[in-house]
Write a protein that holds these residues in place. Sequence first.
Motif, short mmCIF file in Angstrom:
data_model
loop_
_atom_site.label_atom_id
_atom_site.label_comp_id
_atom_site.label_asym_id
_atom_site.label_seq_id
_atom_site.Cartn_x
_atom_site.Cartn_y
_atom_site.Cartn_z
N VAL A 275 -18.70 -17.66 63.81
CA VAL A 275 -17.92 -17.71 65.05
C VAL A 275 -16.59 -16.98 64.89
N VAL A 276 -15.89 -17.23 63.78
CA VAL A 276 -14.60 -16.59 63.54
C VAL A 276 -14.76 -15.08 63.44
N THR A 277 -15.79 -14.63 62.73
CA THR A 277 -16.01 -13.19 62.58
C THR A 277 -16.37 -12.54 63.89
N CYS A 278 -17.25 -13.15 64.65
CA CYS A 278 -17.66 -12.59 65.94
C CYS A 278 -16.48 -12.53 66.90
N LEU A 279 -15.74 -13.63 67.04
CA LEU A 279 -14.59 -13.66 67.94
C LEU A 279 -13.50 -12.71 67.47
N GLY A 280 -13.31 -12.60 66.16
CA GLY A 280 -12.31 -11.66 65.64
C GLY A 280 -12.66 -10.23 65.96
N SER A 281 -13.93 -9.87 65.79
CA SER A 281 -14.38 -8.53 66.13
C SER A 281 -14.21 -8.26 67.62
N MET A 282 -14.57 -9.24 68.45
CA MET A 282 -14.44 -9.07 69.91
C MET A 282 -12.99 -8.90 70.31
N LEU A 283 -12.09 -9.69 69.71
CA LEU A 283 -10.68 -9.63 70.09
C LEU A 283 -10.05 -8.31 69.69
N VAL A 284 -10.31 -7.86 68.45
CA VAL A 284 -9.72 -6.59 67.99
C VAL A 284 -10.22 -5.44 68.85
N CYS A 285 -11.53 -5.42 69.12
CA CYS A 285 -12.08 -4.33 69.93
C CYS A 285 -11.56 -4.41 71.37
N ALA A 286 -11.40 -5.62 71.90
CA ALA A 286 -10.89 -5.77 73.26
C ALA A 286 -9.48 -5.22 73.38
N VAL A 287 -8.62 -5.56 72.41
CA VAL A 287 -7.25 -5.05 72.42
C VAL A 287 -7.26 -3.53 72.27
N LEU A 288 -8.14 -3.02 71.41
CA LEU A 288 -8.24 -1.57 71.23
C LEU A 288 -8.66 -0.89 72.54
N GLY A 289 -9.60 -1.50 73.25
CA GLY A 289 -10.02 -0.95 74.53
C GLY A 289 -8.89 -0.88 75.54
N VAL A 290 -8.07 -1.92 75.60
CA VAL A 290 -6.93 -1.94 76.52
C VAL A 290 -5.91 -0.87 76.14
N VAL A 291 -5.66 -0.72 74.84
CA VAL A 291 -4.69 0.29 74.38
C VAL A 291 -5.19 1.69 74.73
N ILE A 292 -6.48 1.93 74.52
CA ILE A 292 -7.04 3.25 74.85
C ILE A 292 -6.91 3.53 76.35
#
Length: 317
Positions: free
Chosen positions: A75-92
């Motif tokens: 759960v921690v790994t999946c949510l961590g991956s989702m959060l980092v990618c989500a923030v990256l998407g917003v920055v892009i």
Amino acid sequence: MTLFLQELIVGLTTGAIYALIALGYTMVYGIIELINFAHGDIFMIGTFVSITIFGLLGITSSSHPTGLALVTILVVTCLGSMLVCAVLGVVIERVAYRPLRNAPRLAPLISAIGVSLILENFGSLWKGVSFISFPQVFPDHTFVLLQTSQGPLTISSVNLLVLVVALVLMVGLQWMVSSTRMGRAMRAVAQDREAAALMGVNVDRIIAFTFFIGAALAGAAGFIYGLQYGSSIFYIGFQLGLVAFTAAVLGGIGNLAGAMLGGVLIGIIGALSSLIPSSVLPHGGDAWSLAIIFAILILILVFRPSGLLGQRTPEKV
């Protein structure tokens, strides 16, 4: 028949991953009519982030956590991956796309290709240019679904996990878009951005939220892809991104249900192509699977550019 059904299960599992990536393409296109070619590389970053989180948690290929510890790690790994990618998407979106929102269509397209190359270069510098292993922490058990005269029809526990995670996320997305206030705002912006702004909708926030959700799904896809295939490399996002884009076009780009359907169909087509013997295609159908998938893309663009579930819409002026 047993081999056919076995490949069908493989296709469903792979198609679920394609569908999660395709949803990001179709959401962004539905909102701002942009093909976000950097989306596949966000998926690649998701695989690398998952590997990094496993490393921070002290998980290696020889680790075998069980019970609550295993659930917590996943759960921690999946949510961590989702959060980092989500923030990256917003920055892009904020840096590369928003300043070009009213520019000619070619400008944001070139910007998207540039962001894709930047992410690939970053990935190669971060994890190197060779395949890196993804810790296989989830127990790989095999379950017999059906016993036939030709042998058992089986499914692995990893395949089940991939299908469950993908199904939960896709159902959750469909509910969010169709039944929540934010979802109604997203549909309003997709239908008419100017009219939605006049009605008090914060268009910039809705577009950023769309990138956030789409990139989060790519991060989840990166996590389950690693569990399924056990490795990643910096250019994997380019290849799978094109396949997922094909899935989005097949289903009808801009249509959520179409992206899900297209992903599953492309996964099944790719899996079943391996059954084509070498007497029909040189080296067998497995060597031609990508060619078959992209040939389907060309045929769709020629004969039904709106996709299976898409609808022809007039050009906005």
